[in-house]
Design a protein around this motif. Structure first.
Motif, short mmCIF file in Angstrom:
data_model
loop_
_atom_site.label_atom_id
_atom_site.label_comp_id
_atom_site.label_asym_id
_atom_site.label_seq_id
_atom_site.Cartn_x
_atom_site.Cartn_y
_atom_site.Cartn_z
N LYS A 1 0.83 -1.21 0.00
CA LYS A 1 0.00 0.00 0.00
C LYS A 1 0.86 1.25 0.00
O LYS A 1 1.86 1.34 0.72
CB LYS A 1 -0.91 -0.02 1.23
N VAL A 2 0.46 2.25 -0.80
CA VAL A 2 1.16 3.53 -0.86
C VAL A 2 0.14 4.65 -1.06
O VAL A 2 -1.04 4.41 -1.29
CB VAL A 2 2.18 3.58 -2.03
N THR A 3 0.64 5.88 -0.96
CA THR A 3 -0.12 7.05 -1.37
C THR A 3 0.45 7.54 -2.70
O THR A 3 1.66 7.54 -2.89
CB THR A 3 -0.02 8.18 -0.34
N PHE A 4 -0.42 7.98 -3.60
CA PHE A 4 0.00 8.63 -4.83
C PHE A 4 -0.31 10.13 -4.71
O PHE A 4 -1.46 10.51 -4.48
CB PHE A 4 -0.73 8.07 -6.05
N ALA A 5 0.71 10.97 -4.85
CA ALA A 5 0.53 12.42 -4.86
C ALA A 5 0.49 12.87 -6.32
O ALA A 5 1.48 12.75 -7.05
CB ALA A 5 1.66 13.11 -4.11
N TRP A 6 -0.65 13.39 -6.76
CA TRP A 6 -0.89 13.70 -8.17
C TRP A 6 -0.21 15.01 -8.58
O TRP A 6 -0.15 15.97 -7.79
CB TRP A 6 -2.38 13.79 -8.44
N ASN A 7 0.23 15.08 -9.81
CA ASN A 7 0.84 16.28 -10.36
C ASN A 7 -0.23 17.35 -10.56
O ASN A 7 -1.24 17.13 -11.24
CB ASN A 7 1.51 15.95 -11.69
N THR B 1 2.39 -1.71 -16.31
CA THR B 1 1.42 -1.58 -15.22
C THR B 1 2.04 -2.14 -13.94
O THR B 1 2.46 -3.31 -13.90
CB THR B 1 0.12 -2.34 -15.55
N VAL B 2 2.11 -1.30 -12.91
CA VAL B 2 2.78 -1.68 -11.66
C VAL B 2 1.85 -1.64 -10.45
O VAL B 2 2.29 -1.83 -9.32
CB VAL B 2 4.01 -0.79 -11.40
N GLY B 3 0.57 -1.39 -10.68
CA GLY B 3 -0.36 -1.34 -9.57
C GLY B 3 -1.62 -0.60 -9.95
O GLY B 3 -1.87 -0.33 -11.12
N PHE B 4 -2.41 -0.24 -8.94
CA PHE B 4 -3.58 0.58 -9.20
C PHE B 4 -3.92 1.47 -8.01
O PHE B 4 -3.58 1.19 -6.87
CB PHE B 4 -4.81 -0.24 -9.61
N SER B 5 -4.58 2.57 -8.35
CA SER B 5 -5.08 3.53 -7.39
C SER B 5 -6.51 3.15 -7.04
O SER B 5 -7.31 2.86 -7.92
CB SER B 5 -5.03 4.94 -8.00
N MET B 6 -6.85 3.17 -5.73
CA MET B 6 -8.14 2.60 -5.29
C MET B 6 -9.04 3.57 -4.54
O MET B 6 -10.19 3.22 -4.24
CB MET B 6 -7.86 1.38 -4.41
N PHE B 7 -8.56 4.76 -4.20
CA PHE B 7 -9.41 5.70 -3.45
C PHE B 7 -8.78 7.07 -3.62
O PHE B 7 -7.63 7.29 -3.23
CB PHE B 7 -9.47 5.32 -1.97
N SER C 1 -4.28 9.83 -3.78
CA SER C 1 -5.03 8.58 -3.83
C SER C 1 -4.25 7.50 -3.12
O SER C 1 -3.03 7.58 -2.97
CB SER C 1 -5.36 8.17 -5.26
N LEU C 2 -4.99 6.51 -2.64
CA LEU C 2 -4.40 5.34 -1.98
C LEU C 2 -4.49 4.16 -2.92
O LEU C 2 -5.47 3.99 -3.65
CB LEU C 2 -5.15 5.02 -0.69
N GLY C 3 -3.47 3.33 -2.93
CA GLY C 3 -3.49 2.17 -3.79
C GLY C 3 -2.35 1.23 -3.47
O GLY C 3 -1.73 1.32 -2.40
N ILE C 4 -2.06 0.33 -4.39
CA ILE C 4 -1.01 -0.65 -4.17
C ILE C 4 -0.08 -0.71 -5.38
O ILE C 4 -0.50 -0.44 -6.51
CB ILE C 4 -1.58 -2.05 -3.86
N VAL C 5 1.19 -1.04 -5.14
CA VAL C 5 2.19 -1.10 -6.20
C VAL C 5 3.03 -2.37 -6.05
O VAL C 5 3.09 -2.97 -4.97
CB VAL C 5 3.13 0.13 -6.19
N ASP C 6 3.69 -2.75 -7.15
CA ASP C 6 4.59 -3.89 -7.14
C ASP C 6 5.75 -3.68 -6.16
O ASP C 6 6.11 -2.52 -5.86
CB ASP C 6 5.15 -4.13 -8.54
N PRO C 7 6.36 -4.76 -5.69
CA PRO C 7 7.40 -4.63 -4.65
C PRO C 7 8.63 -3.86 -5.08
O PRO C 7 9.35 -3.32 -4.23
CB PRO C 7 7.75 -6.09 -4.31
N ASP C 8 8.92 -3.79 -6.40
CA ASP C 8 10.12 -3.09 -6.84
C ASP C 8 9.91 -1.60 -7.05
O ASP C 8 10.83 -0.86 -7.41
CB ASP C 8 10.68 -3.71 -8.12
#
Length: 466
Positions: A335-341, A384-390, A402-409
């Motif tokens: 799980k990570v946070t994505f900060a949008w441009n 594709t390395v993951g998706f944004s979910m919220f 947004s919150l989502g999940i990404v690949d381990p690398d």
């Protein structure tokens, strides 16, 4: 044509992805509570700077489970350990399917010996009810469903009110209500305080990045309690938070509320699908976003991916245990946070002001989700390395998050690209207009995103995934 069960619906439609992508249920509504008490910007600011009152009385299911086998049943369904779960404690309750994928989550309150209450979204409540009814357990259940999204002027009555007092000034507000210092309530522990002369049950909890209390009691007393909290908070900058801002607090604090329940496939799940009604959440909920696969299992997530790894305890037998044991030590998405441009977000809005042609998918503020479960594709170097979910906007951070999940690398600080908008110009959901997709640059960031939440929350799932 009418159907009796989720299984019958799936047999008739063929592919659950198509069913959910084109659901006509409309937007997920946080019912009854006014959209704004003041304005959503100041309401967001208050949980960071002063204090807020969240009214949680209407948008969640309450399911009471009572009887000699109550703990036995719930332990069998949860990844959590029940080795130490006495009365007056609560926990984040996470059940999985037989394949180790999340059904949902919520809060489980141990109110009395042999009496517990689950509070959360419908998928988990239904999963508990099914096993209570079919598993041979000596328990009874009583469901108090969430308030209707559109009451149409009819009275709304619940069994309990449920409020949260949160923020830097929460302690002062609570002490004023109580007429003095309150008990030293430990995290996710319950005790009693006094409000308006009434003995009120309180849970130590945190949703907005600062500790506070969740208080609850008979619904008939709710307005009296609410009024007392508002009056006591007047000198401490307390603001009531409306339904527009309420759900966005999780963007800063790090909880993904609505993963797709992993119930649509698997022979072992068939009996459950036959039990679930054709009018229930699982059959009528919607699936949205730019991530698209014909295989519904590509939308399933494990507890490890949602940051619930610390909850997984193999000290008891539970549904999904064997599957989770197989993957426990493997590299996995997190799980990570994505900060949008900000420039890319502005371009999406600008298209709404350009006549002619299709604009980009509208981004609603402050909450931007337009489906029950959201999955937007995230790429890095074209993969594709993951998706944004919220997703939504934080006035405190002056950023789309947004919150989502990404690949381990994929590591914190990596630039990624988030695709906003659906394939083919959009599905037939009522919340989707014809539009173009847009690529939005984003930075992979910590979860929780809020520094206050990262530093002040108790150790656990909110801080375990970055």
């Amino acid at each position: 044509m009418s159907f009796e069960s989720l299984e019958a619906v799936l047999q008739a439609t063929g592919n659950p992805v198509s069913l959910l992508r084109n659901s006509q249920i409309g937007a997920y509504v946080y019912p009854v509570v006014p959209a704004e008490f003041t304005n959503w910007r100041d309401e967001q600011r208050a949980w960071r700077e002063t204090c807020v009152l969240f009214d949680q009385s209407h948008h969640m299911v309450d399911l009471a489970v009572e009887g000699p086998d109550a703990l036995k049943l719930l332990s069998h369904l949860a990844i959590n350990s029940f080795a130490k779960f006495p009365v007056n404690r609560a926990k984040q309750f996470v059940p999985c399917s037989y394949t180790g994928h999340v059904i949902g989550d919520g809060i489980l309150f141990h109110l009395e010996e042999n009496k517990l209450v689950f509070v959360g979204r419908a998928p988990v409540a239904s999963w508990i009810q099914f096993h209570a009814a079919t598993g041979g357990y000596n328990v009874t259940t009583e469901k108090d469903d969430r308030s209707p999204s559109r009451p149409s002027g009819k009275p709304v009555v619940r069994k309990s009110y449920r409020y949260q007092i949160q923020g830097p000034n929460a302690k002062q507000v609570i002490e004023k209500l109580n007429g003095g210092p309150v008990p030293d309530i430990k995290f996710f522990t319950m005790d009693y305080i006094t409000i308006a002369g009434r003995k009120v049950r309180a849970l130590r909890h945190g949703m907005a990045g600062a500790p506070g209390l969740e208080v609850f009691g008979p619904y008939a007393e709710g307005e009296e309690i609410r009024a007392a909290i508002v009056e006591a908070g007047a000198d401490f900058g307390l603001r009531q938070v409306g339904s527009r801002a309420y759900a966005t607090n999780t963007l800063e604090s790090g909880w993904i509320p609505s993963p797709l329940p992993a119930v649509y496939t698997g022979a072992k799940m068939k009996a459950y699908r036959e039990w679930l009604p054709a009018t229930g959440y699982e059959a009528t909920g919607s699936l949205g976003g730019s991530f698209y696969s014909d295989n519904i299992e590509d939308y399933y997530v494990t507890p490890y991916e949602l940051g619930y790894g610390p909850f997984v305890k193999f000290d008891h037998d539970f549904i999904g245990r064997e599957a989770l044991e197989r993957i426990a030590g493997e590299p996995r998405r997190r799980k990570v946070t994505f900060a949008w441009n900000s420039d890319d977000v502005a371009n999406a809005f600008r298209s709404m002001l350009e006549p002619g042609g299709e604009h980009y998918k509208y981004i609603d503020w402050p909450l931007s989700n337009y489906a029950s479960a959201s999955y937007d594709k995230v790429t890095h170097s074209g993969k594709t390395v993951g998706f944004s979910m919220f997703s939504g906007y934080s006035y405190n951070e002056r950023s789309m998050l947004s919150l989502g999940i990404v690949d381990p690398d994929v590591v914190t600080g990596n630039p990624v690209t988030l695709v906003w908008g659906e394939v083919g110009g959009g599905s037939r959901k009522t919340t989707v207009e014809r539009h173009r997709q847009i690529e939005i640059r984003a930075i992979v960031s910590p979860v929780p995103y809020s520094k206050v939440a990262r530093e002040e929350y108790a150790a656990g799932w909110r801080r375990a995934a970055y």
